[in-house]
Enzyme design. Structure first.
Site, mmCIF file in Angstrom:
data_model
loop_
_atom_site.group_PDB
_atom_site.id
_atom_site.type_symbol
_atom_site.label_atom_id
_atom_site.label_comp_id
_atom_site.label_asym_id
_atom_site.label_seq_id
_atom_site.Cartn_x
_atom_site.Cartn_y
_atom_site.Cartn_z
ATOM 1 N N CYS A 59 8.914 87.778 97.691
ATOM 2 C CA CYS A 59 7.626 87.773 98.401
ATOM 3 C C CYS A 59 7.053 89.186 98.471
ATOM 4 O O CYS A 59 7.766 90.146 98.766
ATOM 5 C CB CYS A 59 7.832 87.214 99.807
ATOM 6 S SG CYS A 59 6.300 87.095 100.737
ATOM 7 N N CYS A 63 7.563 91.998 105.771
ATOM 8 C CA CYS A 63 8.065 91.600 107.093
ATOM 9 C C CYS A 63 9.505 92.120 107.268
ATOM 10 O O CYS A 63 10.407 91.749 106.513
ATOM 11 C CB CYS A 63 8.019 90.079 107.226
ATOM 12 S SG CYS A 63 6.425 89.386 106.731
ATOM 13 N N CYS A 66 12.703 89.894 107.114
ATOM 14 C CA CYS A 66 12.796 88.752 106.196
ATOM 15 C C CYS A 66 13.606 89.029 104.929
ATOM 16 O O CYS A 66 13.275 89.927 104.140
ATOM 17 C CB CYS A 66 11.400 88.275 105.808
ATOM 18 S SG CYS A 66 11.482 86.761 104.808
ATOM 19 N N CYS A 103 9.882 69.887 107.083
ATOM 20 C CA CYS A 103 9.110 71.126 106.957
ATOM 21 C C CYS A 103 9.443 71.810 105.638
ATOM 22 O O CYS A 103 10.617 71.944 105.291
ATOM 23 C CB CYS A 103 9.470 72.095 108.083
ATOM 24 S SG CYS A 103 9.351 71.369 109.710
ATOM 25 N N CYS A 134 5.249 69.098 107.724
ATOM 26 C CA CYS A 134 4.856 70.448 108.132
ATOM 27 C C CYS A 134 5.070 71.358 106.925
ATOM 28 O O CYS A 134 6.040 71.180 106.180
ATOM 29 C CB CYS A 134 5.739 70.904 109.289
ATOM 30 S SG CYS A 134 5.353 72.571 109.886
ATOM 31 N N CYS A 194 1.557 74.823 114.424
ATOM 32 C CA CYS A 194 2.926 75.196 114.772
ATOM 33 C C CYS A 194 2.968 76.718 114.712
ATOM 34 O O CYS A 194 2.817 77.301 113.638
ATOM 35 C CB CYS A 194 3.899 74.573 113.765
ATOM 36 S SG CYS A 194 5.606 75.122 113.984
ATOM 37 N N ARG A 266 10.366 74.755 120.046
ATOM 38 C CA ARG A 266 11.428 74.594 119.042
ATOM 39 C C ARG A 266 12.419 75.753 119.107
ATOM 40 O O ARG A 266 12.040 76.913 118.931
ATOM 41 C CB ARG A 266 10.775 74.547 117.653
ATOM 42 C CG ARG A 266 11.706 74.231 116.511
ATOM 43 C CD ARG A 266 10.969 74.285 115.187
ATOM 44 N NE ARG A 266 9.709 73.551 115.242
ATOM 45 C CZ ARG A 266 9.616 72.235 115.165
ATOM 46 N NH1 ARG A 266 10.674 71.501 115.004
ATOM 47 N NH2 ARG A 266 8.442 71.644 115.235
HETATM 48 N N1 SAM Z 1 5.866 83.208 103.863
HETATM 49 C C1 SAM Z 1 5.240 82.455 104.875
HETATM 50 C C2 SAM Z 1 4.811 83.299 106.039
HETATM 51 O O1 SAM Z 1 5.548 84.217 106.419
HETATM 52 O O2 SAM Z 1 3.741 83.062 106.583
HETATM 53 C C3 SAM Z 1 6.073 81.282 105.351
HETATM 54 C C4 SAM Z 1 7.588 81.385 105.417
HETATM 55 S S1 SAM Z 1 8.258 82.540 106.606
HETATM 56 C C5 SAM Z 1 9.924 82.714 106.084
HETATM 57 C C6 SAM Z 1 8.296 81.598 108.113
HETATM 58 C C7 SAM Z 1 8.768 82.285 109.368
HETATM 59 O O3 SAM Z 1 10.191 82.410 109.365
HETATM 60 C C8 SAM Z 1 8.308 83.713 109.632
HETATM 61 O O4 SAM Z 1 7.028 83.766 110.152
HETATM 62 C C9 SAM Z 1 9.319 84.174 110.654
HETATM 63 O O5 SAM Z 1 8.831 83.932 111.965
HETATM 64 C C10 SAM Z 1 10.558 83.324 110.364
HETATM 65 N N2 SAM Z 1 11.675 84.156 109.874
HETATM 66 C C11 SAM Z 1 11.791 84.712 108.658
HETATM 67 N N3 SAM Z 1 12.923 85.433 108.558
HETATM 68 C C12 SAM Z 1 13.562 85.325 109.749
HETATM 69 C C13 SAM Z 1 14.772 85.854 110.271
HETATM 70 N N4 SAM Z 1 15.548 86.653 109.548
HETATM 71 N N5 SAM Z 1 15.117 85.536 111.531
HETATM 72 C C14 SAM Z 1 14.305 84.737 112.278
HETATM 73 N N6 SAM Z 1 13.159 84.219 111.841
HETATM 74 C C15 SAM Z 1 12.768 84.515 110.595
HETATM 75 FE FE1 SF4 Z 2 7.145 86.754 102.838
HETATM 76 FE FE2 SF4 Z 2 9.196 86.521 104.467
HETATM 77 FE FE3 SF4 Z 2 6.980 87.673 105.323
HETATM 78 FE FE4 SF4 Z 2 6.997 85.008 104.837
HETATM 79 S S1 SF4 Z 2 8.159 86.090 106.397
HETATM 80 S S2 SF4 Z 2 5.423 86.498 104.235
HETATM 81 S S3 SF4 Z 2 8.440 84.942 103.117
HETATM 82 S S4 SF4 Z 2 8.320 88.433 103.676
#
Ligand code: SAM
Ligand code: SF4
Ligand code: DTB
Length: 329
Positions: A59, A63, A66, A103, A134, A194, A266
């Protein structure tokens, strides 16, 4: 027990009021949360959702939490968008295992049109199985949200993640306003929202209050509010962050329940790392939805046998689809 009407939902919470809730004696806070919960829900039912990563890793966003960000060296192998049939086979298996909601998540900044075409087919197919649907695909505009709605999508997940103040320490490649714009597009398309966040990222109590007050003061409460505990993944920027006191996690659930009493709250990421006793306190604080199955998107989730034992110990039962749907009415 059926849902009964209660006080009107509030959208005018002040930060000071919400911080004061966080600082209540624990017993008072949990009592208030459980009372609010029982006005709207059967306190012994928890919705089961299943999660599938339909497009993993690589990606472009940064973040800090992530494992799917291309900017971090993690164990996640990037893969392309799955085929429609492969996703439908997984959804069928989840339904047979008792899930009522399915989801699908993609590691995108936002979906490209060709990719969205395929996701639309996935949504159509999963919906036709009688499951609630979802997706979480990153930022979407109004047209994309309308296409998903027309395909039978029930919920769009897009998190604010943290307070407006702490956000810049976590993500720099998209703004808080970008996220609010996506939420508005989703809402305008008639989809259920959500939206929640992550705690345990080194934020303080004010930030947890700032996240929840922002959610509660949206024009409509999100029908579903995922509260994730950071899953620390080796290689990500937040690996090694001081862990959150589990009781502060429970407090976050309780305040979410009090602020958004009619929404599904949730208990999302982080259950694998949590004791059964902490999870029990989360249910007492008003959490009424979990992800089941051995994986979240890329990280581990409790095995079905552990969850079955926990439900048995607590006298909990899976929420029927109709009761979950009531929360979205
Ligand atoms: N890429 C899209 C986005 O970020 O909008 C959708 C998938 S993203 C993985 C969905 C959510 O997963 C993120 O917004 C975050 O809140 C949660 N998430 C991702 N990595 C995480 C982690 N290591 N621990 C807890 N929550 C996490
Ligand atoms: Fe990409 Fe992870 Fe951020 Fe979603 S949460 S936009 S998968 S880096
Ligand atoms: C949400 O708020 N939590 C889920 C769901 N929405 C998509 C995702 C949790 C992901 C945890 C890290 C991982 O497994 O990659």
């Amino acid at each position: 027990m059926t849902a009964v009407s209660a006080a009107p939902l509030r959208h005018d919470w002040t930060r000071a009021e919400v911080e004061a809730l966080f600082r209540l004696p624990f017993n008072d806070l949990i009592y208030a949360a459980q009372t609010a919960h029982r006005r709207h829900f059967d306190a012994n039912q928890v919705q089961l959702s299943t999660l599938l990563s339909i497009k993993t890793g690589g990606c472009p966003e940064d973040c800090a939490y992530c494992p799917q960000s291309a900017g971090f060296e993690t164990d996640v192998d990037a893969s392309k968008l799955l085929a429609v049939e492969a996703v439908l086979a997984e959804a069928r298996a989840a339904k047979d295992a008792g899930a009522s909601r399915y989801c699908m998540g993609a590691a995108w900044r936002s979906p490209k049109e060709r990719d969205l075409d395929r996701v639309v087919e996935m949504v159509r197919g999963v919906k036709a199985m009688g499951l609630e649907t979802c997706v979480t695909l990153g930022m979407v505009d109004g047209d994309q949200a309308l296409r998903l709605k027309a395909a039978g999508l029930d919920y769009y997940n897009h998190n604010l993640d943290t307070s407006p103040e702490y956000y810049g320490a976590i993500i720099t490649t998209r703004t808080y306003q970008d996220r609010l714009d996506t939420l508005a597009a989703v809402r305008d398309a008639g989809l259920n929202v959500c939206c929640g966040g992550i705690v345990g990222m080194g934020e303080d109590l004010d930030d947890r209050a700032g996240l929840l007050v922002t959610l509660a003061n949206l024009p409509d409460h999100p029908e579903s509010v995922p509260i994730n505990l950071l899953v620390q993944v080796e290689g990500t920027k937040l690996a090694g962050t001081a862990p959150l006191d589990p009781l502060d996690f429970v407090r976050t659930i309780a305040v979410a329940r009090i602020l958004m009493p009619a929404s599904m709250v949730r208990l999302s990421a982080g259950r694998e790392q949590m004791s059964d006793e902490t999870q029990a306190l989360c249910f007492l604080a008003g959490a009424n939805s979990i992800f089941v199955g051995p994986k979240l998107l890329t990280t581990d989730n409790p095995e079905a046998a552990r969850d079955a034992r926990l439900f048995d110990r607590l006298g909990l039962s899976p929420m029927p689809l109709e009761s979950a749907a009531q929360a979205a009415e």
